[in-house]
Enzyme design. Structure first.
Site, PDB file in Angstrom:
ATOM      1  N   GLY A  15      -1.892  -2.306   4.855  1.00 45.32           N
ATOM      2  CA  GLY A  15      -0.817  -2.488   5.573  1.00 45.32           C
ATOM      3  C   GLY A  15       0.229  -2.143   4.845  1.00 45.32           C
ATOM      4  O   GLY A  15       0.461  -1.398   3.803  1.00 45.32           O
ATOM      5  N   ARG A  83     -17.423   1.721   6.369  1.00 38.55           N
ATOM      6  CA  ARG A  83     -18.180   0.722   7.787  1.00 38.55           C
ATOM      7  C   ARG A  83     -16.502   0.831   8.972  1.00 38.55           C
ATOM      8  O   ARG A  83     -16.083   0.153   9.222  1.00 38.55           O
ATOM      9  CB  ARG A  83     -17.987  -0.920   6.711  1.00 38.55           C
ATOM     10  CG  ARG A  83     -16.658  -1.193   5.449  1.00 38.55           C
ATOM     11  CD  ARG A  83     -17.536  -2.986   5.770  1.00 38.55           C
ATOM     12  NE  ARG A  83     -17.672  -3.192   6.514  1.00 38.55           N
ATOM     13  CZ  ARG A  83     -16.498  -4.375   7.062  1.00 38.55           C
ATOM     14  NH1 ARG A  83     -15.114  -3.700   6.881  1.00 38.55           N
ATOM     15  NH2 ARG A  83     -16.802  -4.564   7.828  1.00 38.55           N
ATOM     16  N   ASP A 120      -5.815  -1.761  -3.203  1.00 41.73           N
ATOM     17  CA  ASP A 120      -8.032  -2.102  -3.461  1.00 41.73           C
ATOM     18  C   ASP A 120      -8.286  -1.464  -2.572  1.00 41.73           C
ATOM     19  O   ASP A 120      -9.268  -0.349  -3.102  1.00 41.73           O
ATOM     20  CB  ASP A 120      -7.243  -3.562  -4.382  1.00 41.73           C
ATOM     21  CG  ASP A 120      -7.577  -4.089  -2.704  1.00 41.73           C
ATOM     22  OD1 ASP A 120      -6.481  -4.176  -2.250  1.00 41.73           O
ATOM     23  OD2 ASP A 120      -8.573  -5.023  -2.888  1.00 41.73           O
ATOM     24  N   THR A 142       1.513  -2.027  -2.802  1.00 35.99           N
ATOM     25  CA  THR A 142       1.245  -3.020  -1.838  1.00 35.99           C
ATOM     26  C   THR A 142       2.437  -3.897  -2.598  1.00 35.99           C
ATOM     27  O   THR A 142       2.743  -4.091  -3.609  1.00 35.99           O
ATOM     28  CB  THR A 142      -0.291  -3.712  -2.298  1.00 35.99           C
ATOM     29  OG1 THR A 142       0.017  -5.252  -2.082  1.00 35.99           O
ATOM     30  CG2 THR A 142      -0.658  -3.875  -3.713  1.00 35.99           C
ATOM     31  N   ASP A 144       1.584  -6.667  -2.827  1.00 35.30           N
ATOM     32  CA  ASP A 144       1.520  -8.288  -3.821  1.00 35.30           C
ATOM     33  C   ASP A 144       0.943  -7.956  -4.929  1.00 35.30           C
ATOM     34  O   ASP A 144       0.746  -8.797  -5.995  1.00 35.30           O
ATOM     35  CB  ASP A 144      -0.255  -8.086  -2.966  1.00 35.30           C
ATOM     36  CG  ASP A 144      -0.596  -8.652  -1.301  1.00 35.30           C
ATOM     37  OD1 ASP A 144       0.677  -9.468  -0.789  1.00 35.30           O
ATOM     38  OD2 ASP A 144      -1.632  -8.237  -0.723  1.00 35.30           O
ATOM     39  N   ASP A 146      -1.275  -6.859  -6.725  1.00 35.74           N
ATOM     40  CA  ASP A 146      -2.275  -7.590  -7.135  1.00 35.74           C
ATOM     41  C   ASP A 146      -3.276  -5.622  -7.855  1.00 35.74           C
ATOM     42  O   ASP A 146      -4.351  -6.535  -7.794  1.00 35.74           O
ATOM     43  CB  ASP A 146      -2.979  -8.114  -6.333  1.00 35.74           C
ATOM     44  CG  ASP A 146      -3.639  -7.533  -4.876  1.00 35.74           C
ATOM     45  OD1 ASP A 146      -2.867  -6.158  -4.458  1.00 35.74           O
ATOM     46  OD2 ASP A 146      -4.255  -7.572  -3.851  1.00 35.74           O
ATOM     47  N   ARG A 188      -1.425 -12.077  -0.365  1.00 34.72           N
ATOM     48  CA  ARG A 188      -2.994 -12.257  -0.788  1.00 34.72           C
ATOM     49  C   ARG A 188      -3.710 -13.981  -2.065  1.00 34.72           C
ATOM     50  O   ARG A 188      -3.045 -14.442  -2.145  1.00 34.72           O
ATOM     51  CB  ARG A 188      -4.069 -10.891  -0.657  1.00 34.72           C
ATOM     52  CG  ARG A 188      -4.412 -10.995   0.236  1.00 34.72           C
ATOM     53  CD  ARG A 188      -4.854  -9.503   1.035  1.00 34.72           C
ATOM     54  NE  ARG A 188      -5.215  -8.690  -0.374  1.00 34.72           N
ATOM     55  CZ  ARG A 188      -6.437  -7.697  -1.005  1.00 34.72           C
ATOM     56  NH1 ARG A 188      -7.315  -7.885  -0.111  1.00 34.72           N
ATOM     57  NH2 ARG A 188      -6.082  -7.181  -1.872  1.00 34.72           N
TER      58      ARG A 188
HETATM   59  O1  F6P Z   1      -1.714  -7.141   1.411  1.00 35.51           O
HETATM   60  C1  F6P Z   1      -0.269  -7.413   2.069  1.00 35.51           C
HETATM   61  C2  F6P Z   1      -0.682  -8.025   3.061  1.00 35.51           C
HETATM   62  O2  F6P Z   1       0.983  -8.273   3.284  1.00 35.51           O
HETATM   63  C3  F6P Z   1      -0.604  -9.913   2.754  1.00 35.51           C
HETATM   64  O3  F6P Z   1       0.190 -10.088   1.793  1.00 35.51           O
HETATM   65  C4  F6P Z   1      -0.873 -10.553   4.066  1.00 35.51           C
HETATM   66  O4  F6P Z   1      -1.696 -11.221   2.847  1.00 35.51           O
HETATM   67  C5  F6P Z   1      -1.247 -10.010   4.558  1.00 35.51           C
HETATM   68  O5  F6P Z   1      -1.219  -8.266   4.131  1.00 35.51           O
HETATM   69  C6  F6P Z   1      -0.732  -9.076   5.710  1.00 35.51           C
HETATM   70  O6  F6P Z   1      -2.435  -8.327   6.900  1.00 35.51           O
HETATM   71  P1  F6P Z   1      -1.396  -8.282   8.242  1.00 35.51           P
HETATM   72  O7  F6P Z   1      -0.179  -7.545   8.356  1.00 35.51           O
HETATM   73  O8  F6P Z   1      -3.017  -7.279   8.392  1.00 35.51           O
HETATM   74  O9  F6P Z   1      -1.276  -9.366   9.260  1.00 35.51           O
END
Ligand code: F6P
Length: 367
Positions: A15, A83, A120, A142, A144, A146, A188
């Site tokens: 993302g 994958r 990650d 990120t 997040d 994390d 997340r």
């Molecule tokens: O990992 C970054 C993040 O924004 C998370 O906080 C969230 O759960 C996820 O990506 C959302 O992903 P997408 O943009 O694929 O909906």
């Protein structure tokens, strides 16, 4: 150290988040100007490596992008080469190992190293490609926050700033209408954004995945504020938060993604339960991708520039298999393995949680 002109590739995986362009600029400018390297950009993360999509980068192509959100290279969170998902003509999804194609293009493009900017998922892929012989340096990205191995990832502080501003704005309308305002933020399986923005915005209740909450504690907090004449409450909910003995709320599943679970929906659930059990009026804001879009904060522009320039310095020194990281005030490098040894979650008794409790913030538990 070899004297041959080095050629490096940059890719942004997973993302997007604010600061990606600042890292690309930091890597490319220092690689070209300081170390005399050639630089290409691999498009749409690892998808570009599998599908042979790349562009040449020179100083001009990375000029003027420091403050711009997103990534000039494009990104994908559905392109794990180990994958790799392909939709067949009959509409069926075929998942296969395309890692050899990545290695093939790495050789064909005569790359000496790749800077993989990601979270990650990207670091896991980087480690496996490193084991297959590719020279990789990682940059931790990120919102997040994390990732292990670094105090902070770039993008996180911008997301915190955006969420904090949203909470500030919700405060004024909450107090005008005497409502309980629930704001769902991303993160997340980690509660870093909710914790930091919740503290910065003065949230009354902060719910994070690391502290499964009790419904009664949440109801008690809003009721007791009401009794004290405080006729509104702000509840900051991380998308991964869940009540004790309950599962987290999942919006959907997508087999093509590195992590098939799409989180979201807990904000509405919490608001509905509060209304049903306290009779108080609630409203919900799901902040969503606003947290990932737009210009990076000054903090993230600086961090991204430091990360990017350090990545190209490592490559010049022939140091591979590392991820650049922030430790205290210093930029260091750590083995990529360190970044992927499990998610970095909020410790229940970390200083910020204790500090928030000391000013009366409720984490949905009675301790
Ligand atoms: O990992 C970054 C993040 O924004 C998370 O906080 C969230 O759960 C996820 O990506 C959302 O992903 P997408 O943009 O694929 O909906």
């Amino acid at each position: 150290m070899s004297l041959k002109t080095k050629k490096i590739g940059i890719l942004t995986g997973g993302g997007d988040c604010p600061g990606l362009n600042a890292v690309i600029r930091g890597v490319a400018k220092s690689a070209i100007n300081v170390w005399g390297m050639e630089v290409i950009g691999i498009e749409d993360g690892f998808e570009g490596f599998v599908e042979s999509k790349k562009i040449d980068l020179d100083e001009n192509s990375v000029s003027g992008i420091l403050s711009i959100g997103g990534t000039i290279l494009g990104s994908s969170n559905k392109a794990d080469p180990f994958r790799y998902p392909v939709t067949m003509p009959d509409g069926k999804l075929n998942i296969s190992d395309a890692s050899k194609q990545v290695l093939f293009n790495y050789e064909k493009w005569e790359l000496d190293a790749v800077v993989a900017i990601g979270g990650d998922g990207t670091m896991n892929i980087a480690k496996k490609l490193g084991d297959m012989g590719m020279n990789i340096v990682g940059v931790p990205k990120t919102i997040d926050n994390d990732l292990q191995g670094t105090d902070v990832t770039f993008g996180f502080m911008t997301a915190v700033d955006i969420a904090t501003e949203a909470i500030d704005r919700l405060h004024t309308t909450a107090s005008s209408h005497h409502r309980v305002m629930v704001i769902e933020v991303m993160g997340r399986y980690a509660g870093w954004i909710a914790l930091h923005a919740g503290v910065a915005g003065g949230g009354d209740i902060i719910l994070i995945p690391e502290i499964p909450f009790q419904w009664e504690a949440v109801y008690d907090k809003v009721r007791s504020r009401s009794r004290k004449g405080k006729r509104f409450s702000i509840v900051v909910v991380a998308e991964g938060a869940h009540a004790e003995k309950e599962e987290l709320v999942v919006k959907g599943k997508d087999a093509t993604r590195t992590d098939p679970k799409r989180l979201g929906g807990v904000g509405n659930y919490v608001a509905q339960k509060i209304t049903e059990n306290t009779g108080l009026e609630t409203r919900v804001t799901v902040l969503g991708h606003l947290q990932r879009g737009g210009s990076p904060s000054a903090f993230d522009r600086i961090l991204s520039t430091r990360f990017g320039t350090e990545a190209s310095r490592l490559i010049n020194m022939d140091i591979f298999g590392k991820m650049v990281a922030l430790k205290g005030q210093d930029i260091v490098d750590v083995p990529v393995e360190e970044a992927i040894k499990g998610l970095k979650l909020v410790p229940r008794d970390c200083n910020l949680v204790l500090s928030a409790k000391s000013v009366g913030t409720c984490f949905g538990v009675n301790d």
